[in-house]
Design a protein around this motif. Structure first.
Motif, PDB file in Angstrom:
ATOM      1  N   VAL A   1      -2.211 -13.665 -11.673  1.00  0.00           N
ATOM      2  CA  VAL A   1      -3.245 -12.515 -11.695  1.00  0.00           C
ATOM      3  C   VAL A   1      -3.795 -12.355 -10.576  1.00  0.00           C
ATOM      4  O   VAL A   1      -3.819 -11.187  -9.808  1.00  0.00           O
ATOM      5  CB  VAL A   1      -4.026 -12.557 -12.777  1.00  0.00           C
ATOM      6  N   LYS A   2      -4.366 -13.295  -9.725  1.00  0.00           N
ATOM      7  CA  LYS A   2      -4.915 -13.112  -8.439  1.00  0.00           C
ATOM      8  C   LYS A   2      -3.797 -12.817  -7.497  1.00  0.00           C
ATOM      9  O   LYS A   2      -4.278 -11.663  -6.768  1.00  0.00           O
ATOM     10  CB  LYS A   2      -5.570 -14.336  -8.164  1.00  0.00           C
ATOM     11  N   MET A   3      -2.731 -13.115  -7.319  1.00  0.00           N
ATOM     12  CA  MET A   3      -1.849 -13.054  -6.503  1.00  0.00           C
ATOM     13  C   MET A   3      -1.470 -11.510  -6.787  1.00  0.00           C
ATOM     14  O   MET A   3      -1.384 -10.680  -5.607  1.00  0.00           O
ATOM     15  CB  MET A   3      -0.474 -13.740  -6.812  1.00  0.00           C
ATOM     16  N   SER A   4      -0.964 -10.997  -8.038  1.00  0.00           N
ATOM     17  CA  SER A   4      -0.617  -9.809  -8.238  1.00  0.00           C
ATOM     18  C   SER A   4      -1.652  -8.740  -7.729  1.00  0.00           C
ATOM     19  O   SER A   4      -1.566  -7.711  -7.187  1.00  0.00           O
ATOM     20  CB  SER A   4      -0.431  -9.654  -9.542  1.00  0.00           C
ATOM     21  N   SER A   5      -3.089  -9.124  -8.130  1.00  0.00           N
ATOM     22  CA  SER A   5      -4.083  -8.018  -7.678  1.00  0.00           C
ATOM     23  C   SER A   5      -3.979  -7.820  -6.154  1.00  0.00           C
ATOM     24  O   SER A   5      -4.485  -6.801  -5.593  1.00  0.00           O
ATOM     25  CB  SER A   5      -5.383  -8.338  -8.101  1.00  0.00           C
ATOM     26  N   ARG A   6      -4.084  -9.099  -5.391  1.00  0.00           N
ATOM     27  CA  ARG A   6      -3.922  -8.970  -4.007  1.00  0.00           C
ATOM     28  C   ARG A   6      -2.570  -8.027  -3.511  1.00  0.00           C
ATOM     29  O   ARG A   6      -2.796  -7.471  -2.784  1.00  0.00           O
ATOM     30  CB  ARG A   6      -3.862 -10.464  -3.166  1.00  0.00           C
ATOM     31  N   THR A   7      -1.429  -8.556  -4.069  1.00  0.00           N
ATOM     32  CA  THR A   7      -0.262  -7.585  -3.729  1.00  0.00           C
ATOM     33  C   THR A   7      -0.554  -6.348  -4.124  1.00  0.00           C
ATOM     34  O   THR A   7      -0.005  -5.123  -3.306  1.00  0.00           O
ATOM     35  CB  THR A   7       0.848  -8.127  -4.314  1.00  0.00           C
ATOM     36  N   SER A   8      -1.185  -5.956  -5.070  1.00  0.00           N
ATOM     37  CA  SER A   8      -1.314  -4.558  -5.662  1.00  0.00           C
ATOM     38  C   SER A   8      -2.180  -3.897  -4.703  1.00  0.00           C
ATOM     39  O   SER A   8      -1.992  -2.426  -4.510  1.00  0.00           O
ATOM     40  CB  SER A   8      -1.782  -4.443  -7.101  1.00  0.00           C
ATOM     41  N   VAL A   9      -3.093  -4.536  -4.116  1.00  0.00           N
ATOM     42  CA  VAL A   9      -4.032  -3.841  -3.174  1.00  0.00           C
ATOM     43  C   VAL A   9      -3.070  -3.207  -1.890  1.00  0.00           C
ATOM     44  O   VAL A   9      -3.030  -2.004  -1.636  1.00  0.00           O
ATOM     45  CB  VAL A   9      -5.180  -4.572  -2.626  1.00  0.00           C
ATOM     46  N   SER A  10      -2.356  -4.179  -1.433  1.00  0.00           N
ATOM     47  CA  SER A  10      -1.400  -3.887  -0.326  1.00  0.00           C
ATOM     48  C   SER A  10      -0.222  -2.774  -0.916  1.00  0.00           C
ATOM     49  O   SER A  10      -0.182  -1.818  -0.284  1.00  0.00           O
ATOM     50  CB  SER A  10      -0.849  -5.015   0.280  1.00  0.00           C
ATOM     51  N   LYS A  11       0.194  -3.015  -1.968  1.00  0.00           N
ATOM     52  CA  LYS A  11       0.846  -2.122  -2.710  1.00  0.00           C
ATOM     53  C   LYS A  11       0.378  -0.749  -2.795  1.00  0.00           C
ATOM     54  O   LYS A  11       1.026   0.311  -2.550  1.00  0.00           O
ATOM     55  CB  LYS A  11       1.330  -2.704  -3.962  1.00  0.00           C
ATOM     56  N   ARG A  12      -1.066  -0.816  -3.432  1.00  0.00           N
ATOM     57  CA  ARG A  12      -1.395   0.539  -3.533  1.00  0.00           C
ATOM     58  C   ARG A  12      -1.743   1.260  -1.943  1.00  0.00           C
ATOM     59  O   ARG A  12      -1.786   2.642  -2.198  1.00  0.00           O
ATOM     60  CB  ARG A  12      -2.820   0.393  -4.139  1.00  0.00           C
ATOM     61  N   ILE A  13      -1.897   0.607  -1.150  1.00  0.00           N
ATOM     62  CA  ILE A  13      -2.070   0.961   0.177  1.00  0.00           C
ATOM     63  C   ILE A  13      -0.574   1.843   0.541  1.00  0.00           C
ATOM     64  O   ILE A  13      -0.375   2.797   0.876  1.00  0.00           O
ATOM     65  CB  ILE A  13      -2.540   0.135   1.281  1.00  0.00           C
ATOM     66  N   LEU A  14       0.511   0.903   0.348  1.00  0.00           N
ATOM     67  CA  LEU A  14       1.719   1.206   0.773  1.00  0.00           C
ATOM     68  C   LEU A  14       2.295   2.541   0.074  1.00  0.00           C
ATOM     69  O   LEU A  14       2.689   3.396   0.699  1.00  0.00           O
ATOM     70  CB  LEU A  14       2.517  -0.039   0.468  1.00  0.00           C
ATOM     71  N   VAL A  15       1.981   2.460  -1.258  1.00  0.00           N
ATOM     72  CA  VAL A  15       2.392   3.310  -2.066  1.00  0.00           C
ATOM     73  C   VAL A  15       1.636   4.758  -1.766  1.00  0.00           C
ATOM     74  O   VAL A  15       2.515   5.839  -1.712  1.00  0.00           O
ATOM     75  CB  VAL A  15       2.019   3.310  -3.448  1.00  0.00           C
ATOM     76  N   ASN A  16       0.543   4.932  -1.209  1.00  0.00           N
ATOM     77  CA  ASN A  16      -0.055   5.844  -0.762  1.00  0.00           C
ATOM     78  C   ASN A  16      -0.327   6.172   0.713  1.00  0.00           C
ATOM     79  O   ASN A  16      -1.141   6.858   1.168  1.00  0.00           O
ATOM     80  CB  ASN A  16      -1.487   5.667  -1.188  1.00  0.00           C
ATOM     81  N   TRP A  17       0.902   5.591   1.386  1.00  0.00           N
ATOM     82  CA  TRP A  17       0.765   5.678   2.972  1.00  0.00           C
ATOM     83  C   TRP A  17       0.293   7.350   3.546  1.00  0.00           C
ATOM     84  O   TRP A  17      -0.216   7.501   4.303  1.00  0.00           O
ATOM     85  CB  TRP A  17       2.041   5.141   3.336  1.00  0.00           C
ATOM     86  N   GLN A  18       1.043   8.249   2.555  1.00  0.00           N
ATOM     87  CA  GLN A  18       0.892   9.513   3.019  1.00  0.00           C
ATOM     88  C   GLN A  18      -0.460   9.984   3.031  1.00  0.00           C
ATOM     89  O   GLN A  18      -0.939  10.748   3.736  1.00  0.00           O
ATOM     90  CB  GLN A  18       1.648  10.508   2.106  1.00  0.00           C
ATOM     91  N   LEU A  19      -1.478   9.156   2.206  1.00  0.00           N
ATOM     92  CA  LEU A  19      -2.703   9.861   2.139  1.00  0.00           C
ATOM     93  C   LEU A  19      -3.553   9.189   3.420  1.00  0.00           C
ATOM     94  O   LEU A  19      -4.363   9.917   3.829  1.00  0.00           O
ATOM     95  CB  LEU A  19      -3.322   9.251   1.015  1.00  0.00           C
ATOM     96  N   TYR A  20      -3.176   8.063   3.780  1.00  0.00           N
ATOM     97  CA  TYR A  20      -3.743   7.643   5.192  1.00  0.00           C
ATOM     98  C   TYR A  20      -3.303   8.319   6.268  1.00  0.00           C
ATOM     99  O   TYR A  20      -3.942   8.586   7.295  1.00  0.00           O
ATOM    100  CB  TYR A  20      -3.118   5.843   5.041  1.00  0.00           C
ATOM    101  N   LEU A  21      -2.097   8.872   6.276  1.00  0.00           N
ATOM    102  CA  LEU A  21      -1.513   9.739   7.309  1.00  0.00           C
ATOM    103  C   LEU A  21      -2.386  11.023   7.493  1.00  0.00           C
ATOM    104  O   LEU A  21      -2.922  11.439   8.355  1.00  0.00           O
ATOM    105  CB  LEU A  21      -0.067  10.070   7.073  1.00  0.00           C
ATOM    106  N   LEU A  22      -2.650  11.665   6.021  1.00  0.00           N
ATOM    107  CA  LEU A  22      -3.406  12.701   6.020  1.00  0.00           C
ATOM    108  C   LEU A  22      -4.725  12.390   6.529  1.00  0.00           C
ATOM    109  O   LEU A  22      -5.236  13.450   7.513  1.00  0.00           O
ATOM    110  CB  LEU A  22      -3.356  13.248   4.712  1.00  0.00           C
ATOM    111  N   ILE A  23      -5.362  11.419   6.319  1.00  0.00           N
ATOM    112  CA  ILE A  23      -6.786  11.415   6.818  1.00  0.00           C
ATOM    113  C   ILE A  23      -6.932  10.800   8.273  1.00  0.00           C
ATOM    114  O   ILE A  23      -7.874  10.678   8.797  1.00  0.00           O
ATOM    115  CB  ILE A  23      -7.832  10.559   5.811  1.00  0.00           C
TER     116      ILE A  23
END
Lengths: 329, 298
Positions: free
Chosen positions: A23-45
């Motif tokens: 669970v811990k592992m997946s929450s860590r990967t999911s943070v980076s995953k969530r950032i990765l999935v939303n890379w376009q939002l980071y590009l916007l800002i």
């Protein structure tokens, strides 16, 4: 049997820790995953972020030169460090008390008159039953908000000049003409009341919205109890808009040190300088238009101003939190 | 029930309503009068104005003031510059504001809270005039049109307003549904969010446009070339620095020239405020809306 149970419990425990780990592992990967999935939002800002970093935060680091004897040739890193000398010079200068007094007087006067004005207007508008008249008053009183500060200043100079309409009125009433703009004693009132003229209407919008949000049942209950309209205002309307009032008061107090500087600068002339020189206009004079701009000295004065403003807003926010449980943060 | 009490209250209420109408009417007239006076003055003859015969309506109706303004080349140059600054500046502002506000409005935007905090902090503390000026100078933007666009590319307050609008008006379900269909964030913003956000785009466009049209201080600070001055700078020169004498050089009579100088100031005020006065009745409701959206967040 017991053995089996024990081992079963043990494997159960192992499984649980394993599960926790995954669970811990997946929450860590999911943070980076969530950032990765939303890379376009980071590009916007990205560009707005860079903008804020460059145009808002770099100048904050530029404040270092308040503690230096800054020379543009040597830059901030190379200039000589002088500690508090610039501040001391300001505190000891002949102008210090004059500009501090003018700044505080003008701001407090402006707050005392300018802050209640939109509240009064909103309360009044709220009890106007004729919708067309209400719309007309609103439309008219909001309009001056959109007039530029240059036009407001120009207008004041025109209307208050010795040959302007105000002096024609004074003459018609048998009085002596007054040259308002050249007399220091009128400066602050001109500034404050022209501010009310320009902003009271637009400022009332927010209070009208708050008034519209008050529960109608309270009014019905008050009516059944036979409360007069003034009592309704006192016991229902004012408590209803209090959170809005507090928030806006905090914001206004935070602005006390740098209020309406652009208008002051425009209305200023050599004859009313005794009343019109405030900290910000002083900074402008010392640091920008002077033949020998003293960047460090002017920055120190500006920093003094900002820090007082910051302290004020924090204090008022704390007080509001304690007393009223409404605050900016 | 105590009927007399109700009766007494209703007469008391009547008095209240009458007083309230009187109060509102006085406020209304106090705001209206200077506006009417300036309009009337601008259409009067210079002599009537100087003799103090203009009180409410134009006296000796004429357009001499407007003629003098129209013949003044600098005013038109300023007008053109101001339109350019306003249009380009506002486009930059709106694009930047939405680009910042949309990600900040998303719950799944990691780091959004910190970025918002960094942005909001600049509203209560800033470097101030001198560091700002030196930055613009060091970037080589002094005396360039870019100086009126880039240092003001975005206002944090408007970002907060737009963020709270997106949060309140774009349901999460919409995003989830679009995700299931394999819609990217860009596409979602373009095809779903923006079409639903007409109101907020109108609001911030107007906020920015008015700010550009009315601002003078950045031009004063950063521009030295008169060719680039926005209208407000010429207004400042004429209304407050009394540099209008060269406008009326061809008027032979000394006192007449003096009179005309005063008259054209009124006409100039009208000409300069005209664009906003024309659109004001149509867009007023958007400003009201903007204040409301802004007030939700506080």
């Amino acid at each position: 049997m017991l053995q089996v149970q024990k081992s079963g419990a043990a494997t159960g425990a192992v499984r649980a820790t394993k599960r926790r780990a995954t669970v811990k592992m997946s929450s860590r990967t999911s943070v980076s995953k969530r950032i990765l999935v939303n890379w376009q939002l980071y590009l916007l800002i990205l560009i707005p972020f860079v903008y804020v970093a460059v145009f808002k935060y770099i100048p904050m680091f530029g404040l270092v030169m308040a503690f230096e004897h800054f020379s543009p040739v040597q830059g901030i890193a190379g200039s000589k460090w002088v500690g508090m000398a610039n501040f001391q010079r300001f505190f000891n200068s002949y102008d210090f008390w004059k500009v501090l007094k003018n700044t505080l007087q003008l701001s407090i006067y402006n707050l005392a008159v300018g802050f209640p004005a939109p509240i009064l207007l909103a309360l009044s508008l709220n009890y106007i039953r004729n919708n067309r008249f209400k719309k007309l008053v609103q439309m008219t009183t909001y309009a001056p908000h959109f007039i530029s500060v240059v036009v407001i200043a120009g207008l004041l100079v025109q209307l208050l000049s010795p040959s302007g309409i105000v002096n024609h009125m004074i003459a018609a009433l048998g009085g002596k003409p007054i040259d308002f703009m050249t007399q220091p004693q009128y400066f602050k009132s001109i500034f404050v009341f022209s501010g009310v003229w320009q902003s009271a209407g637009y400022g009332s919008i927010i209070y009208l919205a708050a008034l519209a949000g008050i529960d109608q049942q309270l009014y019905e209950a008050a009516m059944i109890d036979g409360a007069s309209k003034l009592r309704q205002i006192w016991h229902i309307d004012l408590p209803g808009i209090l959170p809005t009032v507090v928030i806006l008061l905090i914001m206004n107090v935070g602005q006390i040190m740098n209020i309406g500087f652009q208008k002051v600068l425009l209305l200023q002339n050599p004859l009313n300088m005794d009343a019109s020189e405030v900290i910000d206009t002083y900074v402008y004079k010392v640091g920008i238009i002077s033949g020998l701009p003293q960047f460090s000295y002017a920055t120190a004065i500006g920093l003094f101003n900002s820090i007082i403003g910051l302290i004020l807003i924090v204090i008022v926010n704390q007080i509001a939190k304690k007393v009223n449980e409404t605050s900016l943060w | 029930m105590n009927w007399s009490g109700v009766m007494k209250n209703s007469t008391g209420d009547k008095a209240f309503f009458i007083c309230n109408y009187i109060f509102a009417s006085i406020a209304f007239l106090l705001v209206l009068y200077p506006i009417v006076y300036v309009i009337s003055a601008s259409f009067s003859s210079p002599i009537a104005l100087m003799e103090g015969r203009v009180w409410l309506f134009p006296v000796d109706l004429g357009v001499q003031g407007y003629k003098a303004v129209i013949e003044y080349h600098d005013v038109w140059m300023g007008y053109g510059n101001s339109i350019l600054y306003m249009v380009v500046g506002t486009i930059i502002n709106v694009v930047m504001t939405i680009a910042a506000a949309y990600p900040l409005s998303r719950k799944d935007f990691v780091g959004g809270k910190i970025i918002m905090l960094l942005f909001a902090f600049t509203m209560i503390f800033s470097g101030g005039m001198i560091p700002d000026y030196l930055l613009v100078k060091n970037l080589g933007l002094l005396n360039s049109r870019l100086a009126l666009w880039i240092p003001n590319a975005m206002t944090v307050f408007n970002v907060i307003v737009a963020t709270s609008f997106f949060r309140a008006n774009i349901p999460d379900e919409l995003l989830e549904a679009a995700r299931v269909d394999g819609c990217s964030n860009f596409r979602f913003l373009r095809s779903i969010v923006l079409p639903l956000s007409g109101a907020i785009i109108a609001v911030i466009t107007l906020f920015y446009a008015v700010e550009h049209w009315n601002s003078y201080f950045n031009a004063l600070l950063y521009l030295s070339d008169k060719q680039m001055y926005p209208l407000q700078m010429f207004l400042r020169d004429i209304l407050l620095m009394n540099s209008s004498s060269d406008l009326t050089m061809n008027v032979a009579d000394e006192s007449m020239r003096l009179y005309l100088n005063e008259l054209l100031k009124y006409s100039l005020i009208i000409v300069a405020s005209l664009p906003l006065m024309i659109i004001y009745p149509f867009v007023q409701k958007y400003f009201v809306k903007g204040v409301m959206i802004g007030s939700i967040k506080g």
